[in-house]
Motif scaffolding. Structure first.
Motif, PDB file in Angstrom:
ATOM      1  N   GLU A 101       0.819  -1.207   0.000  1.00 51.12           N
ATOM      2  CA  GLU A 101       0.000   0.000   0.000  1.00 51.12           C
ATOM      3  C   GLU A 101       0.855   1.260   0.000  1.00 51.12           C
ATOM      4  O   GLU A 101       0.465   2.278  -0.568  1.00 51.12           O
ATOM      5  CB  GLU A 101      -0.982  -0.029   1.172  1.00 51.12           C
ATOM      6  N   ALA A 102       2.038   1.204   0.619  1.00 52.01           N
ATOM      7  CA  ALA A 102       2.952   2.345   0.537  1.00 52.01           C
ATOM      8  C   ALA A 102       3.384   2.562  -0.914  1.00 52.01           C
ATOM      9  O   ALA A 102       3.447   3.704  -1.406  1.00 52.01           O
ATOM     10  CB  ALA A 102       4.171   2.114   1.428  1.00 52.01           C
ATOM     11  N   PHE A 103       3.656   1.463  -1.618  1.00 52.64           N
ATOM     12  CA  PHE A 103       4.005   1.555  -3.036  1.00 52.64           C
ATOM     13  C   PHE A 103       2.836   2.121  -3.843  1.00 52.64           C
ATOM     14  O   PHE A 103       3.008   3.004  -4.691  1.00 52.64           O
ATOM     15  CB  PHE A 103       4.378   0.170  -3.572  1.00 52.64           C
ATOM     16  N   ALA A 104       1.620   1.615  -3.549  1.00 49.63           N
ATOM     17  CA  ALA A 104       0.443   2.018  -4.325  1.00 49.63           C
ATOM     18  C   ALA A 104       0.158   3.506  -4.183  1.00 49.63           C
ATOM     19  O   ALA A 104      -0.113   4.191  -5.175  1.00 49.63           O
ATOM     20  CB  ALA A 104      -0.775   1.198  -3.893  1.00 49.63           C
ATOM     21  N   VAL A 105       0.213   4.038  -2.941  1.00 51.18           N
ATOM     22  CA  VAL A 105      -0.121   5.457  -2.765  1.00 51.18           C
ATOM     23  C   VAL A 105       0.964   6.361  -3.352  1.00 51.18           C
ATOM     24  O   VAL A 105       0.670   7.447  -3.871  1.00 51.18           O
ATOM     25  CB  VAL A 105      -0.384   5.811  -1.284  1.00 51.18           C
ATOM     26  N   ALA A 106       2.232   5.914  -3.300  1.00 47.14           N
ATOM     27  CA  ALA A 106       3.312   6.713  -3.890  1.00 47.14           C
ATOM     28  C   ALA A 106       3.130   6.811  -5.403  1.00 47.14           C
ATOM     29  O   ALA A 106       3.287   7.888  -5.994  1.00 47.14           O
ATOM     30  CB  ALA A 106       4.668   6.100  -3.544  1.00 47.14           C
ATOM     31  N   LYS A 107       2.779   5.688  -6.029  1.00 46.62           N
ATOM     32  CA  LYS A 107       2.549   5.697  -7.484  1.00 46.62           C
ATOM     33  C   LYS A 107       1.290   6.481  -7.833  1.00 46.62           C
ATOM     34  O   LYS A 107       1.247   7.183  -8.845  1.00 46.62           O
ATOM     35  CB  LYS A 107       2.438   4.268  -8.007  1.00 46.62           C
ATOM     36  N   HIS A 147      -9.824   1.213  -1.122  1.00 50.45           N
ATOM     37  CA  HIS A 147      -8.455   0.726  -1.274  1.00 50.45           C
ATOM     38  C   HIS A 147      -8.225   0.090  -2.647  1.00 50.45           C
ATOM     39  O   HIS A 147      -7.149   0.246  -3.239  1.00 50.45           O
ATOM     40  CB  HIS A 147      -8.122  -0.252  -0.147  1.00 50.45           C
ATOM     41  N   GLN A 148      -9.227  -0.594  -3.167  1.00 50.90           N
ATOM     42  CA  GLN A 148      -9.092  -1.184  -4.495  1.00 50.90           C
ATOM     43  C   GLN A 148      -8.924  -0.106  -5.567  1.00 50.90           C
ATOM     44  O   GLN A 148      -8.199  -0.298  -6.544  1.00 50.90           O
ATOM     45  CB  GLN A 148     -10.296  -2.073  -4.804  1.00 50.90           C
ATOM     46  N   MET A 149      -9.601   1.031  -5.389  1.00 55.10           N
ATOM     47  CA  MET A 149      -9.429   2.133  -6.334  1.00 55.10           C
ATOM     48  C   MET A 149      -7.998   2.661  -6.298  1.00 55.10           C
ATOM     49  O   MET A 149      -7.409   2.948  -7.344  1.00 55.10           O
ATOM     50  CB  MET A 149     -10.429   3.256  -6.027  1.00 55.10           C
ATOM     51  N   ILE A 150      -7.423   2.765  -5.106  1.00 52.91           N
ATOM     52  CA  ILE A 150      -6.037   3.225  -5.003  1.00 52.91           C
ATOM     53  C   ILE A 150      -5.099   2.246  -5.714  1.00 52.91           C
ATOM     54  O   ILE A 150      -4.179   2.658  -6.419  1.00 52.91           O
ATOM     55  CB  ILE A 150      -5.627   3.392  -3.528  1.00 52.91           C
ATOM     56  N   TYR A 151      -5.353   0.937  -5.549  1.00 52.33           N
ATOM     57  CA  TYR A 151      -4.522  -0.045  -6.240  1.00 52.33           C
ATOM     58  C   TYR A 151      -4.578   0.182  -7.747  1.00 52.33           C
ATOM     59  O   TYR A 151      -3.561   0.120  -8.439  1.00 52.33           O
ATOM     60  CB  TYR A 151      -4.969  -1.478  -5.923  1.00 52.33           C
ATOM     61  N   SER A 152      -5.773   0.453  -8.256  1.00 53.53           N
ATOM     62  CA  SER A 152      -5.913   0.652  -9.699  1.00 53.53           C
ATOM     63  C   SER A 152      -5.227   1.945 -10.141  1.00 53.53           C
ATOM     64  O   SER A 152      -4.653   2.008 -11.227  1.00 53.53           O
ATOM     65  CB  SER A 152      -7.388   0.671 -10.104  1.00 53.53           C
ATOM     66  N   TYR A 153      -5.239   2.990  -9.293  1.00 52.46           N
ATOM     67  CA  TYR A 153      -4.604   4.260  -9.650  1.00 52.46           C
ATOM     68  C   TYR A 153      -3.080   4.177  -9.590  1.00 52.46           C
ATOM     69  O   TYR A 153      -2.390   5.067 -10.095  1.00 52.46           O
ATOM     70  CB  TYR A 153      -5.082   5.379  -8.718  1.00 52.46           C
ATOM     71  N   SER A 154      -2.549   3.098  -8.990  1.00 53.20           N
ATOM     72  CA  SER A 154      -1.094   2.933  -8.970  1.00 53.20           C
ATOM     73  C   SER A 154      -0.553   2.617 -10.360  1.00 53.20           C
ATOM     74  O   SER A 154       0.645   2.765 -10.609  1.00 53.20           O
ATOM     75  CB  SER A 154      -0.698   1.813  -8.002  1.00 53.20           C
ATOM     76  N   GLY A 155      -1.452   2.151 -11.251  1.00 49.72           N
ATOM     77  CA  GLY A 155      -1.027   1.836 -12.610  1.00 49.72           C
ATOM     78  C   GLY A 155      -0.261   0.536 -12.727  1.00 49.72           C
ATOM     79  O   GLY A 155       0.286   0.224 -13.792  1.00 49.72           O
ATOM     80  N   ASN A 156      -0.221  -0.262 -11.644  1.00 46.29           N
ATOM     81  CA  ASN A 156       0.543  -1.508 -11.655  1.00 46.29           C
ATOM     82  C   ASN A 156      -0.411  -2.692 -11.814  1.00 46.29           C
ATOM     83  O   ASN A 156      -1.278  -2.926 -10.970  1.00 46.29           O
ATOM     84  CB  ASN A 156       1.352  -1.641 -10.354  1.00 46.29           C
ATOM     85  N   VAL A 214       2.498   8.271   1.997  1.00 49.66           N
ATOM     86  CA  VAL A 214       3.106   7.046   2.537  1.00 49.66           C
ATOM     87  C   VAL A 214       2.999   7.027   4.059  1.00 49.66           C
ATOM     88  O   VAL A 214       2.666   5.987   4.649  1.00 49.66           O
ATOM     89  CB  VAL A 214       4.578   6.923   2.079  1.00 49.66           C
ATOM     90  N   GLN A 215       3.265   8.149   4.718  1.00 54.85           N
ATOM     91  CA  GLN A 215       3.142   8.210   6.178  1.00 54.85           C
ATOM     92  C   GLN A 215       1.708   7.914   6.619  1.00 54.85           C
ATOM     93  O   GLN A 215       1.478   7.188   7.600  1.00 54.85           O
ATOM     94  CB  GLN A 215       3.572   9.586   6.679  1.00 54.85           C
ATOM     95  N   THR A 216       0.745   8.467   5.885  1.00 55.72           N
ATOM     96  CA  THR A 216      -0.663   8.270   6.243  1.00 55.72           C
ATOM     97  C   THR A 216      -1.079   6.817   6.079  1.00 55.72           C
ATOM     98  O   THR A 216      -1.745   6.251   6.954  1.00 55.72           O
ATOM     99  CB  THR A 216      -1.567   9.172   5.377  1.00 55.72           C
TER     100      THR A 216
END
Length: 235
Positions: A101-107, A147-156, A214-216
């Protein structure tokens, strides 16, 4: 803890576009995660085949996959039943969630569009409304959606595939809500704090602030871990 009813016929219609073995797998998996099927409940091929009005072959294939995912277990002389919750697996799940999730929000800070930010805002607004009506089961579904939306917005491409396997914490979330009054009181203030962290994430996305995002999310995951392990003490 009172078991909630689960309507297999209605769920089959929901997954009618999928192969039958996959539909049965998803129906039973959701029933376990949402607490409609509880640890220790027996599951038989004949019963599921009757409920789904099908042969035992697709049921057998679905149950085999559920066993591989650790949701079902075979007990000699008894048969197949819903697996208990494993504390060590929960710890491992949260360890990998923090990394993913840290990776996902950074992307997402790099890639999210204004439309994406608005979708997250709408999702969070709906969650806030569920707090006012104490509909925490609906709120948990909305949290998963957020959270699933954030995963999709990571582009990975692989994020969604990896996170689909992280079902244990969701299972405990539903059990903790449905256990209100019989296991321990559900803490609505805790739920509100986690929703506020969603708002902080949205703000970080709008500002393209990776460090804040990432901190959040790390705080968010850690607070969830503490909450879930505390609930485990009551099981």
């Amino acid at each position: 803890m009172e078991k909630q009813q689960y309507h297999f016929e209605r769920e089959l219609e929901r997954y009618s576009s999928k192969p039958l073995r996959e539909a049965i797998f998803l129906i039973v998996k959701n029933a376990i995660i949402e607490g409609k099927l509880l640890p220790g409940d027996r599951v038989t091929e004949d019963d599921l085949a009757n409920k789904c009005n099908c042969s035992r072959t697709p049921v057998r294939e679905a149950l085999r996959k559920l066993e591989q995912e650790g949701l079902l277990m075979v007990k000699p002389g008894i048969g197949m039943e819903i697996a208990p919750i494993n504390f060590e697996l929960l710890k491992q799940e949260f360890e990998i969630r923090e990394v993913l999730e840290a990776f996902a929000v950074a992307k997402a800070c790099e890639l999210i569009t204004e439309d994406g930010i608005r979708e997250l805002e709408w999702s969070t607004e709906k969650m806030i409304k569920t707090l006012k009506t104490n509909d925490f089961i609906r709120g948990t579904h909305l949290n998963i959606e957020f959270h699933q939306m954030i995963y999709s917005y990571s582009g990975n491409y692989f994020m969604k595939k990896f996170t689909d396997s992280l079902w244990l914490s969701m299972r405990i979330s539903f059990l903790s809500i449905q256990g209100e009054g019989t296991v321990r009181p559900f803490d609505s203030a805790w739920y509100k704090e986690r929703t506020n962290e969603h708002l902080q994430l949205i703000e970080a996305f709008r500002e393209r602030d990776k460090e804040k995002a990432v901190q959040t999310i790390k705080k968010h995951v850690n607070e969830n871990y503490i909450h879930h392990t505390t609930f485990m003490e009551y099981l």
